[in-house]
Design a protein around this motif. Structure first.
Motif, PDB file in Angstrom:
ATOM      1  N   ALA A 100      -4.639   7.288  -1.284  1.00 34.49           N
ATOM      2  CA  ALA A 100      -4.033   6.031  -0.849  1.00 34.49           C
ATOM      3  C   ALA A 100      -4.218   4.991  -1.949  1.00 34.49           C
ATOM      4  CB  ALA A 100      -4.662   5.544   0.456  1.00 34.49           C
TER       5      ALA A 100
ATOM      6  N   LEU B 207      -5.691  10.568   7.313  1.00 33.58           N
ATOM      7  CA  LEU B 207      -5.009   9.734   6.314  1.00 33.58           C
ATOM      8  C   LEU B 207      -5.059   8.248   6.694  1.00 33.58           C
ATOM      9  CD1 LEU B 207      -3.381   9.868   3.639  1.00 33.58           C
ATOM     10  CD2 LEU B 207      -1.313  10.151   5.003  1.00 33.58           C
TER      11      LEU B 207
ATOM     12  N   VAL C 198      -0.478   5.774  -6.499  1.00 32.97           N
ATOM     13  CA  VAL C 198      -1.394   6.572  -5.664  1.00 32.97           C
ATOM     14  C   VAL C 198      -1.734   7.905  -6.334  1.00 32.97           C
ATOM     15  CG1 VAL C 198       0.455   7.670  -4.289  1.00 32.97           C
ATOM     16  CG2 VAL C 198      -1.832   7.390  -3.309  1.00 32.97           C
TER      17      VAL C 198
ATOM     18  N   PHE D 287       0.589   5.840   0.284  1.00 30.62           N
ATOM     19  CA  PHE D 287      -0.287   6.958   0.665  1.00 30.62           C
ATOM     20  C   PHE D 287       0.474   8.268   0.537  1.00 30.62           C
ATOM     21  CE2 PHE D 287       1.921   6.697   4.722  1.00 30.62           C
ATOM     22  CZ  PHE D 287       2.192   5.338   4.810  1.00 30.62           C
TER      23      PHE D 287
ATOM     24  N   ARG E 176      -6.485   5.210   4.407  1.00 36.67           N
ATOM     25  CA  ARG E 176      -5.722   3.989   4.103  1.00 36.67           C
ATOM     26  C   ARG E 176      -6.545   2.752   4.425  1.00 36.67           C
ATOM     27  NH1 ARG E 176      -0.148   4.563   7.223  1.00 36.67           N
ATOM     28  NH2 ARG E 176       0.030   2.375   6.578  1.00 36.67           N
TER      29      ARG E 176
ATOM     30  N   GLU F 242       0.848  -1.197   0.000  1.00 42.06           N
ATOM     31  CA  GLU F 242       0.000   0.000   0.000  1.00 42.06           C
ATOM     32  C   GLU F 242       0.879   1.242   0.000  1.00 42.06           C
ATOM     33  OE1 GLU F 242      -1.686   1.550   3.490  1.00 42.06           O
ATOM     34  OE2 GLU F 242      -0.795   0.080   4.822  1.00 42.06           O
TER      35      GLU F 242
END
Ligand SMILES: Nc1ncnc2c1ncn2[C@@H]1O[C@H](COP(=O)(O)OP(=O)(O)OP(=O)(O)O)[C@@H](O)[C@H]1O
Ligand SMILES: NCC(=O)N[C@@H]1O[C@H](COP(=O)([O-])[O-])[C@@H](O)[C@H]1O
Ligand SMILES: [Mg+2]
Length: 393
Positions: A315, A373, A282, A225, A377, A223
């Motif tokens: 994200a 944030l 992203v 962000f 996420r 992932e």
């Protein structure tokens, strides 16, 4: 000014780059080792061949006579790029940059020895005995990687001398090309890691995107962000290092420069890609005025980029295949993910086959400036978990 672009590597990053290029009226010939690769689905033409084969590469360059060559992966006979550059073809960002970054030894020695950037301590090993010796000198845990590999292939963490033999075998198996040499690095206990997307322009200053935070597992991205809060002095140091290393490699384009951040020890340079970065997907969530693919294209074509602005937090979370399939898999749960949140977007790359752990898609999402944030996420990760890759019927 229509240019013919030869794209070497046609995965998900190349697909978005091709879309950006076509929106500006460019012509793209997408190349990869397999048919039906993501970028081939949107390009003007496609070539399927082994890009590590120098003669095959030259034949394709001869056939298409491109104005610009844009490498998208590292598995390319990159030495040939110097010849193409000498013959007047623009190589992105430069033949030198692509050659140095495809081999961890070249880029690490340039960064640590020539430019004096802080990196993890490291040694190289060509035999199991050399690896044992190097790991003992670095201490445990340490990280072992092939000199030529990407997306964490062949990478392992060695916790004790008993793990060294496995790391040697795993590293050799995960190694691309014919080089059988590994790097062993000090394990950095970083507090976070970032990618600093950096744009070098032919005419104009070097620009930086807001930093992208990311989480990796087994050396592969899970992932990302934008943009995490980081200490201003760390950001400044990362920008200084990114400018130094991209300047030394020369050329115009967008680069993904990777750093480890430690409250205690400061900023470590890790490595860099002379092209759009997977964690930079992203930016497809509209986090910036121009996403990383549009920035790469503009820098490559010499179209001015007056500034890069941060528009809203975003994200991304990856969709991996849990199965191997020789044909295109099915995707379940896109409707559920979409129904849950209108500020999320599911991107399926359309890879024609799957293997266990292969990245098949990504979910990107955004929220308003000033949002939480962490909550964003979580939403994006939950949506990505909804989308399941399954065997075809
Ligand atoms: N020396 C280290 N100490 C701690 N963690 C590390 C170290 N080296 C690598 N890692 C972890 O493994 C990840 C992948 O490493 P690296 O970027 O070198 O591999 P890669 O195969 O080039 O990956 P990619 O091609 O996706 O960028 C890093 O982002 C980091 O999370
Ligand atoms: N970290 C580098 C990276 O993310 N590269 C991206 O993955 C593709 C290969 O995917 P595949 O292995 O599934 O074919 C590459 O073509 C590129 O788009
Ligand atoms: Mg990396």
């Amino acid at each position: 000014m229509t240019k013919k672009i030869l794209l070497l590597g046609s995965g998900e990053l190349g697909k978005e780059f091709t879309i950006a290029a076509q929106r500006l009226g460019q012509t793209v010939v997408a190349c990869d080792a397999y048919a039906g690769a993501p970028a081939m689905q949107v390009a003007d033409a496609a070539e399927v061949f082994d890009m590590l084969d120098g003669a095959a590469l030259e034949a394709v360059v001869e056939r298409h006579r491109p104005d610009i060559i844009v490498p998208e992966i590292e598995a390319i006979r990159t030495e040939r790029l110097y010849d193409f550059e000498r013959a007047g073809i623009q190589v992105v960002p430069s033949a030198r940059a692509v050659n140095f970054t495809m081999n961890r030894k070249a880029i690490r020695d340039l960064a640590a020895k020539e430019l004096g950037l802080r990196t993890a301590r490291y040694f190289y090993a060509r035999t199991l005995d050399e690896l044992r010796d190097a790991a003992d000198r670095i201490g445990y845990p340490c990280v072992v990687k092939p000199l030529m590999s990407s997306s964490g292939k062949g990478q392992s963490v060695v916790k004790s001398p008993g793990d060294v033999e496995h790391a040697w075998r795993y590293g050799c198996e995960g190694s691309r090309g014919d080089i059988r040499e590994l790097i062993v690095e000090e394990f950095i206990r970083f507090d976070s890691e970032i990618t600093l997307l950096t744009v070098t322009q032919r005419h104009g200053p070097t620009l930086f995107c807001p930093p992208i935070g990311h989480v990796q597992q087994g050396g592969d991205y899970r992932e990302s962000f934008q943009s995490p809060r980081i200490a201003p002095e760390h950001l400044q140091e990362a920008q200084r290092m990114a400018a130094a290393v991209t300047g030394a490699l020369t050329g115009a384009g967008l680069w993904g420069v990777e750093f480890f951040l430690s409250h205690e020890h400061g900023v470590y340079f890790s490595e860099l890609s002379p092209r759009p970065h997977d964690t930079g997907m992203v930016t497809l969530a509209g986090t910036q005025n121009l996403n990383e693919f549009e920035l790469h294209l503009r820098a490559v074509l010499g179209i001015p980029i007056p500034e890069i602005t941060f528009e809203r937090p975003g994200a991304s979370a990856v969709i991996l295949s849990p199965v191997a399939s020789a044909s295109a898999p099915r995707y379940e749960g896109i409707e559920r993910a979409a129904a849950a949140d209108a500020r999320l977007d599911v991107r399926i790359f359309g890879k024609p086959s799957a293997r266990e752990g292969r990245r098949m898609g990504v979910v990107v999402g955004y929220d308003a400036p000033g949002c939480d944030l962490e909550a964003l996420r979580r939403r994006v990760k939950a949506a990505a978990a909804e989308v399941r890759v399954e065997l075809p019927e």
